[in-house]
Every structure is written in structure tokens, then in C-alpha cells.
Design a protein around this motif. Structure first.
Motif, PDB file in Angstrom:
ATOM      1  N   ASP A   1      53.782   5.865 -31.253  1.00 60.88           N
ATOM      2  CA  ASP A   1      53.981   4.389 -30.955  1.00 60.88           C
ATOM      3  C   ASP A   1      54.864   4.261 -29.238  1.00 60.88           C
ATOM      4  O   ASP A   1      54.442   3.228 -28.587  1.00 60.88           O
ATOM      5  N   GLU A   2      55.102   5.511 -28.674  1.00 60.85           N
ATOM      6  CA  GLU A   2      55.634   5.289 -27.352  1.00 60.85           C
ATOM      7  C   GLU A   2      54.607   5.884 -26.255  1.00 60.85           C
ATOM      8  O   GLU A   2      54.621   5.551 -25.205  1.00 60.85           O
TER       9      GLU A   2
ATOM     10  N   ASP B   1      50.332   5.571 -24.887  1.00 58.21           N
ATOM     11  CA  ASP B   1      49.340   4.809 -24.675  1.00 58.21           C
ATOM     12  C   ASP B   1      48.141   5.645 -25.095  1.00 58.21           C
ATOM     13  O   ASP B   1      47.477   6.439 -24.568  1.00 58.21           O
TER      14      ASP B   1
ATOM     15  N   ARG C   1      56.449  10.381 -35.033  1.00 59.57           N
ATOM     16  CA  ARG C   1      57.647   9.655 -34.214  1.00 59.57           C
ATOM     17  C   ARG C   1      57.429   9.405 -32.886  1.00 59.57           C
ATOM     18  O   ARG C   1      57.441   8.228 -32.447  1.00 59.57           O
ATOM     19  N   MET C   2      56.300  10.162 -32.200  1.00 56.02           N
ATOM     20  CA  MET C   2      55.853   9.654 -30.643  1.00 56.02           C
ATOM     21  C   MET C   2      54.575   8.981 -30.522  1.00 56.02           C
ATOM     22  O   MET C   2      54.617   8.387 -29.426  1.00 56.02           O
TER      23      MET C   2
END
Length: 162
Positions: A91-92, A94, A88-89
């Protein structure tokens, strides 16, 4: 013939009890390979990232060792997350491949098959100890020493040699 016990995950509710029962069958000091024969490493992958909000995350790897032994931590804190949370995280965040060793804006995420925040302290000690590979302990004596200290009450010798 050696009877290998069923391999457990570190989030097994009876982990500490089963580890103690297994080790009690053998004379100490117990080589870490005995523990590896009983409990699987929770470490699936590592990722260096920027933009991480560590709220609600738990320290693992070197950062956990730093909190519970005399080892010093790296500038980049290491946090454990479940595979589901990572999916879930990711892609948020860098993802970072190259950074200065003192760059504190970078964090390391260690992905586990379950949420490490749900482990009690003794189970977390075992899980973190097993999350280090033999080569990491051979090449980094401070990690070996800290893992050895972490597992001392189980009379485990963390040296991964023969």
C-alpha cells in the motif's frame, strides 16, 4: 513405479544435501524436471512498482542471474520479498502497469512464501533457477543459458523440453 520424493521448499535447511542425494540416484545430465519434482518454485507473484527503497532486499530473478552469470540485467531490478513483507509494503508503493523498458525508477518485486534474504547462496541458486517458468526459458534463450550455467555444478540441463 516411480517414487516421487516429498516436495521441498527452497528454504529447507537441508535443501542442498537433499538435492545432491536425489540427483546422485540418477545419471547426469539431469533434466531440470528432476529438480522441479523435488523443490517447489518460490515465486508466488510479480509486481512492478515505483517508490521502492531496496535497502535490505535481495536480488532475485534476472537481477540475481546478472550478479552470478554472464547474463545482462533489465533496467528494472528485481527484488525478492516474503508474502508477509509484501502485504505490509504494497500500500506504500505505486503499482505500475505500463512503463518504458529503460525506466529505472521502476522495480520489480517478486513475492516468495519466505524471506529470500535468509537463503545461503547455493539454496538461492536453486530457488532462483526454479522461479523461472518453462515458457520463460523457452522464449528467452539468455535466461535458459544463465540458469543452465547457474546449475552446472549439479549437472542439470535447464532446457525445459521433453
Amino acid at each position: 513405479m516411480f517414487e516421487c520424493p516429498n516436495l521441498l521448499m527452497a528454504n529447507n535447511q537441508e535443501l542442498v544435501k537433499k538435492v545432491k542425494e536425489f540427483l546422485d540416484q540418477h545419471n547426469p545430465p539431469h533434466p531440470i524436471r528432476y529438480l522441479r519434482a523435488l523443490v517447489s518454485s518460490p515465486r508466488l507473484s510479480d509486481h512492478f512498482v515505483r517508490g521502492l527503497d531496496p535497502s535490505g532486499l535481495v536480488l532475485v530473478a534476472d537481477s540475481f542471474l546478472s550478479e552470478h552469470t554472464m547474463i545482462g540485467d533489465h533496467a528494472q531490478k528485481t527484488y525478492g520479498v516474503s508474502l508477509e513483507t509484501w502485504t505490509r509494503m504494497k500500500d506504500e508503493l505505486d503499482l505500475v502497469e505500463n512503463f518504458h523498458f529503460r525506466d529505472q525508477t521502476v522495480s520489480r518485486i517478486q513475492v516468495w512464501p519466505f524471506n529470500p534474504a535468509l537463503l545461503e547462496l547455493e539454496a538461492m541458486k536453486i530457488a532462483v533457477a526454479l522461479s523461472f517458468t518453462d515458457l520463460e526459458m523457452i522464449y528467452e534463450s539468455r535466461v535458459y543459458g544463465a540458469v543452465d550455467d547457474l546449475l552446472s555444478e549439479y549437472k542439470i540441463d535447464a532446457f525445459p523440453g521433453m
